[in-house]
Design a protein around this motif. Structure first.
Motif, PDB file in Angstrom:
ATOM      1  N   MET A   1       0.841  -1.197   0.000  1.00 53.87           N
ATOM      2  CA  MET A   1       0.000   0.000   0.000  1.00 53.87           C
ATOM      3  C   MET A   1       0.874   1.244   0.000  1.00 53.87           C
ATOM      4  SD  MET A   1      -2.964   1.320   0.026  1.00 53.87           S
ATOM      5  CE  MET A   1      -3.115   3.100  -0.067  1.00 53.87           C
ATOM      6  N   GLU A   2       0.499   2.174  -0.894  1.00 54.39           N
ATOM      7  CA  GLU A   2       1.353   3.331  -1.187  1.00 54.39           C
ATOM      8  C   GLU A   2       1.152   4.521  -0.256  1.00 54.39           C
ATOM      9  OE1 GLU A   2      -1.210   2.228  -3.237  1.00 54.39           O
ATOM     10  OE2 GLU A   2      -2.318   3.919  -4.065  1.00 54.39           O
ATOM     11  N   ASN A   3       0.714   4.337   1.001  1.00 56.54           N
ATOM     12  CA  ASN A   3       0.506   5.470   1.913  1.00 56.54           C
ATOM     13  C   ASN A   3       1.630   6.494   1.776  1.00 56.54           C
ATOM     14  OD1 ASN A   3      -1.500   3.758   3.303  1.00 56.54           O
ATOM     15  ND2 ASN A   3       0.333   2.658   3.926  1.00 56.54           N
TER      16      ASN A   3
ATOM     17  N   ALA B   1       8.845  -0.562  -6.771  1.00 58.65           N
ATOM     18  CA  ALA B   1       8.747   0.491  -7.781  1.00 58.65           C
ATOM     19  C   ALA B   1       7.303   0.971  -7.915  1.00 58.65           C
ATOM     20  CB  ALA B   1       9.252  -0.023  -9.129  1.00 58.65           C
ATOM     21  N   HIS B   2       6.385   0.023  -8.000  1.00 56.05           N
ATOM     22  CA  HIS B   2       4.965   0.362  -8.167  1.00 56.05           C
ATOM     23  C   HIS B   2       4.509   1.318  -7.052  1.00 56.05           C
ATOM     24  CE1 HIS B   2       0.723  -0.483  -9.314  1.00 56.05           C
ATOM     25  NE2 HIS B   2       0.508  -0.282  -8.022  1.00 56.05           N
ATOM     26  N   GLU B   3       4.774   0.959  -5.816  1.00 54.79           N
ATOM     27  CA  GLU B   3       4.292   1.795  -4.698  1.00 54.79           C
ATOM     28  C   GLU B   3       5.012   3.137  -4.698  1.00 54.79           C
ATOM     29  OE1 GLU B   3       1.653   0.622  -3.576  1.00 54.79           O
ATOM     30  OE2 GLU B   3       1.958  -1.446  -4.233  1.00 54.79           O
ATOM     31  N   TYR B   4       6.292   3.124  -5.043  1.00 52.03           N
ATOM     32  CA  TYR B   4       7.009   4.400  -5.097  1.00 52.03           C
ATOM     33  C   TYR B   4       6.406   5.299  -6.193  1.00 52.03           C
ATOM     34  CZ  TYR B   4      10.194   8.120  -5.878  1.00 52.03           C
ATOM     35  OH  TYR B   4      10.668   9.402  -6.040  1.00 52.03           O
ATOM     36  N   PHE B   5       6.145   4.726  -7.356  1.00 54.13           N
ATOM     37  CA  PHE B   5       5.613   5.535  -8.467  1.00 54.13           C
ATOM     38  C   PHE B   5       4.252   6.151  -8.121  1.00 54.13           C
ATOM     39  CE2 PHE B   5       8.207   2.630 -11.482  1.00 54.13           C
ATOM     40  CZ  PHE B   5       9.358   3.340 -11.175  1.00 54.13           C
ATOM     41  N   HIS B   6       3.502   5.475  -7.243  1.00 52.77           N
ATOM     42  CA  HIS B   6       2.222   6.042  -6.808  1.00 52.77           C
ATOM     43  C   HIS B   6       2.398   7.412  -6.145  1.00 52.77           C
ATOM     44  CE1 HIS B   6      -1.050   3.390  -7.676  1.00 52.77           C
ATOM     45  NE2 HIS B   6      -0.626   2.372  -6.974  1.00 52.77           N
ATOM     46  N   ASN B   7       3.610   7.701  -5.664  1.00 56.20           N
ATOM     47  CA  ASN B   7       3.763   8.992  -5.000  1.00 56.20           C
ATOM     48  C   ASN B   7       3.257  10.131  -5.893  1.00 56.20           C
ATOM     49  OD1 ASN B   7       4.707  10.586  -2.691  1.00 56.20           O
ATOM     50  ND2 ASN B   7       6.035  11.508  -4.249  1.00 56.20           N
TER      51      ASN B   7
ATOM     52  N   LYS C   1      -5.211   5.691 -11.339  1.00 55.19           N
ATOM     53  CA  LYS C   1      -3.942   5.539 -10.631  1.00 55.19           C
ATOM     54  C   LYS C   1      -3.335   4.157 -10.852  1.00 55.19           C
ATOM     55  CE  LYS C   1      -5.426   4.318  -5.834  1.00 55.19           C
ATOM     56  NZ  LYS C   1      -4.639   3.156  -5.417  1.00 55.19           N
ATOM     57  N   GLU C   2      -4.175   3.103 -10.952  1.00 52.79           N
ATOM     58  CA  GLU C   2      -3.605   1.751 -11.012  1.00 52.79           C
ATOM     59  C   GLU C   2      -3.130   1.368 -12.416  1.00 52.79           C
ATOM     60  OE1 GLU C   2      -2.554   0.406  -8.549  1.00 52.79           O
ATOM     61  OE2 GLU C   2      -3.697   1.344  -6.938  1.00 52.79           O
ATOM     62  N   GLY C   3      -3.946   1.615 -13.437  1.00 50.73           N
ATOM     63  CA  GLY C   3      -3.508   1.280 -14.794  1.00 50.73           C
ATOM     64  C   GLY C   3      -2.229   2.026 -15.128  1.00 50.73           C
TER      65      GLY C   3
ATOM     66  N   VAL D   1      -9.024  -3.729 -14.046  1.00 49.61           N
ATOM     67  CA  VAL D   1      -8.669  -2.351 -13.683  1.00 49.61           C
ATOM     68  C   VAL D   1      -7.145  -2.154 -13.707  1.00 49.61           C
ATOM     69  CG1 VAL D   1      -8.654  -0.721 -11.755  1.00 49.61           C
ATOM     70  CG2 VAL D   1     -10.777  -1.902 -12.370  1.00 49.61           C
ATOM     71  N   TYR D   2      -6.405  -3.137 -13.238  1.00 47.43           N
ATOM     72  CA  TYR D   2      -4.950  -3.015 -13.155  1.00 47.43           C
ATOM     73  C   TYR D   2      -4.267  -3.352 -14.487  1.00 47.43           C
ATOM     74  CZ  TYR D   2      -4.673  -2.415  -8.041  1.00 47.43           C
ATOM     75  OH  TYR D   2      -4.755  -1.935  -6.760  1.00 47.43           O
ATOM     76  N   GLU D   3      -4.368  -4.623 -14.883  1.00 46.36           N
ATOM     77  CA  GLU D   3      -3.570  -5.093 -16.029  1.00 46.36           C
ATOM     78  C   GLU D   3      -4.130  -4.617 -17.371  1.00 46.36           C
ATOM     79  OE1 GLU D   3      -3.547  -7.120 -13.249  1.00 46.36           O
ATOM     80  OE2 GLU D   3      -1.412  -6.733 -13.004  1.00 46.36           O
TER      81      GLU D   3
HETATM   82 ZN   LIG Z   1      -1.190   0.325  -7.008  1.00 47.78          ZN
END
Ligand SMILES: [Zn+2]
Length: 854
Positions: free
Chosen positions: A259-261, A292-298, A315-317, A376-378
């Motif tokens: 989780m990208e909190n 990387a994924h969670e960091y990029f969410h920043n 945000k997810e795609g 939603v994601y892939e």
């Molecule tokens: Zn995500």
């Protein structure tokens, strides 16, 4: 159950620009006091309605004065007659120690932590729990400093004060406004490793990764991955980290991956901890990808967030696309692409055909928890990738720049994203936008003809009817092609590389001297299914000559599926089964081709899952698919035995990712020969110094005779019983074994002292692996597989509806089963639906599944 619609969206009636939160962790509960600055955002005397779930309310104060004129019922706190601006203070008690939902504030091992996405924050305090209410947070956490020496939250630590002898109080401030789903609180006895990263503008960021005591030495790979991600996002998108501190905490009980909190990511420990002894090569890549994924969410998610949960793919795609690109740059681009597409095909395509089919941006839901999906994601990431392909790298970057320029600090929609892309590039994406609102995997049927020096491709686009009600208009997507003659000469004209499909029927004509073989939708240019009636010889030509490495792989996949399909026909008509000699010969050539990179060659040794095969049948027959698959792989292993053994031996000496990958792929096919490989597998199992080789050997031993297998199972457990993550692999491997007795084993394993039916990782490893990956036996003819999983779903649903709902997706094939199997499955679906107190999320899945066959 109440259905929520995108079209009903209205702006929040009240804004909450500032939040001061005080969490006092006591021995049996936590007391949460929140001071919310409330600002009216509507006219008239609309009451303030806040969400709150399982909160024990102590008091409500308005501008410092206690009030009693409020209503707290049905998970809502309603207060009337508020002034235009006020400070609302509530004090509640919550019980993190007994919160098994893993939403809100809960206990994982000896750590207390939060999970607030999507709607967990309402279990922490009263709040307007929706992503478009963005606030600046100051969070104070207090606790016993012996039990919780680390008290963490978002942003920067501004005060740390001892309270008396035994307690500690930490105050955290996040300067950036954010939605409440990004709030994080962690309390525990944690060990950490630290490092730093200097941004391109010269700011020094402190990096800290927290783990359980004794585990932090396994966090170095995660730390390196974090630094690489920070650098990559600066180099690729010009995006710099914006706080002074970035923390990651690993916990063992977590519903999802991570989780990208803001500033304080919380991770399933499986995606942080890795060393070669306990993690496989693919685990290492998983850690790098998720960090990387969670960091990029920043940036894509946190600084620009979603207006409402219908925008989840915004945000997810986008962030999945970004992490895929990052991993492609860091590893092997083609191998990564093949792996991503395989996940899409085996998870998202069945979803599109099943009861929970939906577009990447659904228009209604009962609970958003059921929409954290492969679609939603892939598929969402594929949609972003198509924009990238259509616009080209530079214009895509210009679009991203404009998106951040316009929307940083805002909660926006997918239309806002697409508009930024259009405005920056001048590319009209009007028709393209249908990808956001239409469900289903488009089927592209291609026919060809050759006349008087002209090769014509006739392309028909069909949007299938799905369980989701939406228009089925033609889509717009890139469709690059290549052309080869029968000797494998590349005759691709320039025009072929930039084809675009936008209509239901289209024709493309090319001048060629002879009939040619088309290589279609190169690089997997769109999330579509391409049908073309290739002959075996044509596919062998593409397998040998296609310069598009994705389609070269796809030729191998198509040849495999053709072989298995032929075997299915042979079984049905009682004929002897055999693989076409031409295919065997072409594989022999591939296996000795020194120009092929080893990891890539490993992907060409394609082994489909049983469900991938069943998915191609009109009526899913998992048992038949499994039988045909076994016959195919055993024959392939027999025919290629000496080549595969040589490949295995030639790659023993070098201990590196590529060599391990090809060696273990060879072993995996050879394992279909059973005890013939016992000796080499046992040797590798005993001597392996890394988890990749150890697991490859362990999985192969599952196919050997009982004594060999049981000995391996015992030895594995003896060696790893104290390692939680490695033992997940032990459970998975036994749960997916192809044998009639597997369910009995699983029942025994569920009573094992190491099994914990409240831990999502364990549930997924045993029940999830069986239901999702052991199709042949989950769909057993006596219905016992269905019954067993239904029992588990009912049990787990009473405390964790995320996990019960995701387990229920195993019933997705219901619509396509034969009469007898469908009847057995229906009994269990009805039994679940009639259970009293079933969660909304599970109920939604079950009802949709039942409806699919009405
Ligand atoms: Zn995500």
């Amino acid at each position: 159950m109440k259905e929520i619609f995108l079209k009903d969206y209205i702006e929040p009636n009240y804004l909450i620009p500032n939040v001061e939160l005080y969490i006092n962790i006591l021995e049996k509960e936590a007391v949460v006091t929140s001071m919310l600055t409330i600002v009216k955002n509507c006219s008239g005397d609309t009451p303030l309605v806040l969400d709150g779930k399982e909160l024990k309310l102590h008091s409500v104060l308005l501008d410092g004065k206690e009030i009693f004129d409020f209503d707290y019922s049905d998970d809502k706190l309603t207060i009337k007659n508020l002034p235009n601006k006020a400070v609302l203070t509530t004090t509640v008690s919550i019980d993190p120690y007994n919160n098994k939902s893993m939403e809100g504030f809960y206990k994982s091992g000896n750590i207390l932590c939060t999970q607030n996405e999507a709607e967990g924050f309402r279990r922490v305090t009263f709040f307007s729990d929706r992503p478009d209410v963005m606030s600046k947070y100051t969070i104070t956490v207090e606790g016993d400093k012996k039990v919780f020496p680390k008290l963490l939250s978002n942003g920067n630590l501004v005060e740390s004060t001892p309270i008396g002898e035994n307690r500690l109080r930490n105050k955290w401030e996040d300067p950036f406004a954010k939605p409440c789903y990004l709030v994080a609180i962690v309390a525990g006895d944690l060990e950490s490793i630290t490092d730093s990263f200097t941004t391109k503008s010269g700011r020094v960021i402190d990096l800290e990764i927290y783990t359980d005591p004794g585990q932090s030495n396994k966090a170095y790979h995660a730390m390196e991955s974090l630094k690489k991600s920070m650098k990559w996002d600066e180099d690729t998108f010009g995006l710099e980290y914006d706080l002074d501190l970035y923390m990651v905490v690993a916990v063992d009980s977590f519903n999802a991956g991570a989780m990208e909190n803001k500033g304080l990511n919380i991770f399933n420990s499986a995606y942080v901890l890795a060393d070669p002894k306990t993690a496989t090569d693919s685990d290492f890549e998983g850690v790098e990808g998720v960090i990387a994924h969670e960091y990029f969410h920043n940036w894509t998610g946190n600084r620009v967030t979603c207006r409402d949960w219908f925008q989840l793919t915004l945000k997810e795609g986008l962030t999945v696309f970004r992490d895929q690109e990052f991993s492609s740059d860091k590893t092997d681009r083609t191998v990564k692409r093949i792996s991503d597409v395989s996940i899409l095909r085996s998870h998202q395509y069945p979803e599109d055909k099943g009861p929970n089919s939906h577009p990447i941006k659904p228009e209604s839901y009962f609970t958003i928890d059921n929409f954290y999906t492969a679609t939603v994601y892939e598929k969402g990431a594929e949609v972003i990738r198509m924009i990238f392909t259509l616009l080209g790298k530079e214009k895509f970057r210009a679009g991203m720049d404009l998106y951040f320029k316009r929307h940083t600090g805002e909660a926006v929609t997918t239309e806002d994203f697409v508009s930024a892309m259009e405005d920056a590039s001048g590319f009209d994406l009007t028709q393209f936008k249908r990808w956001y609102s239409q469900a289903g995997t488009p089927v592209i049927s291609v026919d060809s003809s050759y006349n008087n020096g002209e090769f014509t491709l006739k392309v028909k686009q069909e949007i299938p009817k799905t369980s989701y009600n939406c228009p089925r208009e033609p889509l717009f997507f890139p469709f690059p092609i290549g052309l080869y003659d029968k000797d494998g000469r590349d005759l691709t004209p320039e025009a072929g590389k930039n084809l675009i499909i936008s209509k239901e029927y289209e024709e493309f004509t090319f001048k060629t001297e002879n009939r040619v073989i088309p290589s279609l939708a190169q690089g997997f240019s769109a999330p579509i299914e391409v049908r073309y009636n290739y002959s075996t010889d044509e596919l062998i030509t593409l397998l040998t000559a296609d310069k598009d490495k994705f389609n070269k792989f796809d030729a191998a996949r198509r040849l495999t599926m053709i072989s298995i399909d032929t075997i299915i026909g042979d079984i049905r008509t009682n004929r002897e089964c055999s693989i076409d000699k031409r295919i065997i010969e072409s594989y022999k050539k591939l296996l000795t081709d020194p120009t092929l990179e080893k990891r890539y060659l490993a992907t060409l040794l394609y082994i489909p899952e049983v469900k991938d095969i069943a998915l191609t049948m009109e009526e899913y027959d998992f048992k038949l698919a499994n039988r045909a698959r076994n016959i195919y792989l055993k024959q392939l292993a027999t025919e290629l035995k000496s080549n595969l053994f040589r490949l295995f031996e030639d790659n023993l000496a070098i201990d590196a990712v590529a060599e391990r990958s090809i060696k273990n792929s060879a072993l995996s096919i050879l394992s279909f020969l059973g005890d013939d490989i016992a000796e080499i597998a046992q040797k590798q199992f005993a001597l392996a110094e890394n988890m990749t080789d150890y697991m490859a050997a362990f999985m192969s031993l599952q196919k050997c005779s009982d004594t060999v297998r049981i000995e391996a199972n015992k030895s594995f457990k003896e060696k790893w019983k104290d390692n939680f993550l490695v033992m997940n692999k032990w459970f998975i491997t036994q749960a997916i074994r192809d044998d009639e007795t597997v369910l009995d084993d699983i029942k025994k394993l569920s009573l094992d002292e190491l099994f914990d039916n409240t831990n999502p990782n364990r549930i997924r490893s045993l029940f999830g692996a069986f239901a999702g990956r052991n199709s042949a036996h989950f769909h057993s003819e006596d219905g016992q597989g269905y019954k067993f999983i239904a029992d588990k779903i009912i049990d787990i649903d009473s405390y964790n509806s995320h996990v019960s709902s995701s387990l229920a997706s195993a019933f997705q094939p219901y619509k396509y089963l034969g009469e007898k199997q469908a009847k057995l499955m229906k009994e269990q679906l009805i039994r679940i639906s009639q259970k009293e107190g079933i969660s909304t999320g599970l109920n939604e899945i079950i009802l949709k599944t039942l409806k699919a066959r009405d």
